[in-house]
Scaffold this motif. Structure first.
Motif, PDB file in Angstrom:
ATOM      1  N   LYS A   1       1.177 -93.157 -34.298  1.00 46.66           N
ATOM      2  CA  LYS A   1       1.630 -93.229 -32.908  1.00 46.66           C
ATOM      3  C   LYS A   1       3.158 -93.245 -32.862  1.00 46.66           C
ATOM      4  O   LYS A   1       3.781 -92.544 -32.053  1.00 46.66           O
ATOM      5  CB  LYS A   1       1.049 -94.474 -32.243  1.00 46.66           C
ATOM      6  N   GLY A   2       3.757 -94.029 -33.751  1.00 43.63           N
ATOM      7  CA  GLY A   2       5.214 -94.098 -33.808  1.00 43.63           C
ATOM      8  C   GLY A   2       5.834 -92.773 -34.186  1.00 43.63           C
ATOM      9  O   GLY A   2       6.859 -92.368 -33.627  1.00 43.63           O
ATOM     10  N   ASN A   3       5.204 -92.084 -35.128  1.00 41.23           N
ATOM     11  CA  ASN A   3       5.712 -90.778 -35.549  1.00 41.23           C
ATOM     12  C   ASN A   3       5.670 -89.778 -34.388  1.00 41.23           C
ATOM     13  O   ASN A   3       6.616 -89.012 -34.190  1.00 41.23           O
ATOM     14  CB  ASN A   3       4.900 -90.256 -36.737  1.00 41.23           C
ATOM     15  N   ILE A   4       4.590 -89.810 -33.626  1.00 39.75           N
ATOM     16  CA  ILE A   4       4.462 -88.904 -32.479  1.00 39.75           C
ATOM     17  C   ILE A   4       5.523 -89.229 -31.430  1.00 39.75           C
ATOM     18  O   ILE A   4       6.195 -88.327 -30.924  1.00 39.75           O
ATOM     19  CB  ILE A   4       3.041 -88.991 -31.881  1.00 39.75           C
ATOM     20  N   LYS A   5       5.678 -90.508 -31.121  1.00 38.42           N
ATOM     21  CA  LYS A   5       6.698 -90.907 -30.146  1.00 38.42           C
ATOM     22  C   LYS A   5       8.091 -90.477 -30.600  1.00 38.42           C
ATOM     23  O   LYS A   5       8.893 -89.976 -29.807  1.00 38.42           O
ATOM     24  CB  LYS A   5       6.688 -92.422 -29.934  1.00 38.42           C
ATOM     25  N   GLU A   6       8.364 -90.712 -31.880  1.00 38.82           N
ATOM     26  CA  GLU A   6       9.683 -90.354 -32.411  1.00 38.82           C
ATOM     27  C   GLU A   6       9.917 -88.845 -32.319  1.00 38.82           C
ATOM     28  O   GLU A   6      10.997 -88.398 -31.925  1.00 38.82           O
ATOM     29  CB  GLU A   6       9.807 -90.824 -33.855  1.00 38.82           C
TER      30      GLU A   6
ATOM     31  N   ILE B   1       8.455 -86.657 -30.245  1.00 37.00           N
ATOM     32  CA  ILE B   1       8.606 -86.252 -28.838  1.00 37.00           C
ATOM     33  C   ILE B   1       9.962 -86.702 -28.303  1.00 37.00           C
ATOM     34  O   ILE B   1      10.642 -85.952 -27.601  1.00 37.00           O
ATOM     35  CB  ILE B   1       7.454 -86.810 -27.976  1.00 37.00           C
ATOM     36  N   GLY B   2      10.365 -87.914 -28.648  1.00 34.15           N
ATOM     37  CA  GLY B   2      11.675 -88.408 -28.210  1.00 34.15           C
ATOM     38  C   GLY B   2      12.804 -87.558 -28.740  1.00 34.15           C
ATOM     39  O   GLY B   2      13.774 -87.264 -28.032  1.00 34.15           O
ATOM     40  N   ASP B   3      12.669 -87.111 -29.984  1.00 37.10           N
ATOM     41  CA  ASP B   3      13.685 -86.250 -30.583  1.00 37.10           C
ATOM     42  C   ASP B   3      13.704 -84.883 -29.901  1.00 37.10           C
ATOM     43  O   ASP B   3      14.768 -84.352 -29.574  1.00 37.10           O
ATOM     44  CB  ASP B   3      13.405 -86.096 -32.077  1.00 37.10           C
ATOM     45  N   ALA B   4      12.524 -84.334 -29.648  1.00 40.66           N
ATOM     46  CA  ALA B   4      12.432 -83.002 -29.038  1.00 40.66           C
ATOM     47  C   ALA B   4      12.924 -82.995 -27.594  1.00 40.66           C
ATOM     48  O   ALA B   4      13.469 -81.992 -27.124  1.00 40.66           O
ATOM     49  CB  ALA B   4      10.991 -82.504 -29.089  1.00 40.66           C
ATOM     50  N   THR B   5      12.738 -84.110 -26.899  1.00 37.91           N
ATOM     51  CA  THR B   5      13.139 -84.179 -25.488  1.00 37.91           C
ATOM     52  C   THR B   5      14.476 -84.890 -25.292  1.00 37.91           C
ATOM     53  O   THR B   5      14.889 -85.118 -24.157  1.00 37.91           O
ATOM     54  CB  THR B   5      12.061 -84.913 -24.660  1.00 37.91           C
TER      55      THR B   5
ATOM     56  N   ASN C   1      15.086 -87.930 -25.769  1.00 33.38           N
ATOM     57  CA  ASN C   1      14.832 -89.233 -25.166  1.00 33.38           C
ATOM     58  C   ASN C   1      15.045 -90.296 -26.247  1.00 33.38           C
ATOM     59  O   ASN C   1      14.168 -90.567 -27.059  1.00 33.38           O
ATOM     60  CB  ASN C   1      13.397 -89.276 -24.616  1.00 33.38           C
ATOM     61  N   LYS C   2      16.220 -90.877 -26.241  1.00 32.88           N
ATOM     62  CA  LYS C   2      16.596 -91.821 -27.291  1.00 32.88           C
ATOM     63  C   LYS C   2      15.745 -93.087 -27.268  1.00 32.88           C
ATOM     64  O   LYS C   2      15.442 -93.656 -28.321  1.00 32.88           O
ATOM     65  CB  LYS C   2      18.074 -92.164 -27.188  1.00 32.88           C
ATOM     66  N   ASP C   3      15.347 -93.540 -26.067  1.00 35.30           N
ATOM     67  CA  ASP C   3      14.513 -94.735 -25.968  1.00 35.30           C
ATOM     68  C   ASP C   3      13.145 -94.508 -26.600  1.00 35.30           C
ATOM     69  O   ASP C   3      12.637 -95.358 -27.336  1.00 35.30           O
ATOM     70  CB  ASP C   3      14.344 -95.168 -24.507  1.00 35.30           C
ATOM     71  N   LEU C   4      12.529 -93.364 -26.316  1.00 29.58           N
ATOM     72  CA  LEU C   4      11.217 -93.047 -26.877  1.00 29.58           C
ATOM     73  C   LEU C   4      11.309 -92.876 -28.393  1.00 29.58           C
ATOM     74  O   LEU C   4      10.440 -93.345 -29.137  1.00 29.58           O
ATOM     75  CB  LEU C   4      10.644 -91.777 -26.231  1.00 29.58           C
ATOM     76  N   LYS C   5      12.374 -92.248 -28.841  1.00 30.01           N
ATOM     77  CA  LYS C   5      12.578 -92.070 -30.280  1.00 30.01           C
ATOM     78  C   LYS C   5      12.720 -93.430 -30.971  1.00 30.01           C
ATOM     79  O   LYS C   5      12.108 -93.672 -32.014  1.00 30.01           O
ATOM     80  CB  LYS C   5      13.820 -91.214 -30.530  1.00 30.01           C
ATOM     81  N   ALA C   6      13.488 -94.331 -30.386  1.00 29.23           N
ATOM     82  CA  ALA C   6      13.676 -95.667 -30.953  1.00 29.23           C
ATOM     83  C   ALA C   6      12.362 -96.448 -30.937  1.00 29.23           C
ATOM     84  O   ALA C   6      12.035 -97.150 -31.908  1.00 29.23           O
ATOM     85  CB  ALA C   6      14.742 -96.430 -30.174  1.00 29.23           C
ATOM     86  N   GLU C   7      11.600 -96.313 -29.859  1.00 29.31           N
ATOM     87  CA  GLU C   7      10.303 -96.984 -29.771  1.00 29.31           C
ATOM     88  C   GLU C   7       9.367 -96.472 -30.868  1.00 29.31           C
ATOM     89  O   GLU C   7       8.627 -97.241 -31.477  1.00 29.31           O
ATOM     90  CB  GLU C   7       9.693 -96.729 -28.386  1.00 29.31           C
ATOM     91  N   GLY C   8       9.416 -95.190 -31.114  1.00 27.20           N
ATOM     92  CA  GLY C   8       8.606 -94.605 -32.172  1.00 27.20           C
ATOM     93  C   GLY C   8       8.980 -95.152 -33.542  1.00 27.20           C
ATOM     94  O   GLY C   8       8.111 -95.468 -34.364  1.00 27.20           O
TER      95      GLY C   8
END
Length: 62
Positions: free
Chosen positions: A10-15, A17-21, A23-30
């Protein structure tokens, strides 16, 4: 899939998606989810090894 691996995935997916978009918050959450999952995995592994050692010691006494 166990809970720890699921959290890491789940973290890898969030990271990703955050990287692709961008979105630094989503990447950090991942990254946090991945680290948390890995830490839980390590703790469970240590618990298992400790229990194995305890069982072995108990077996040697009988």
């Amino acid at each position: 899939m166990n809970e720890e691996k699921f959290e890491q995935t789940k973290g890898n997916i969030k990271e990703t998606i955050g990287d692709a978009t961008d979105n630094k918050d989503l990447k950090a959450e991942g990254k946090e989810d991945k680290a948390s999952g890995k830490a839980k995995e390590v703790v469970d592994d240590v618990k298992g090894k400790a229990n194995d050692l305890i069982d072995k010691i108990k077996g040697d006494k009988n």
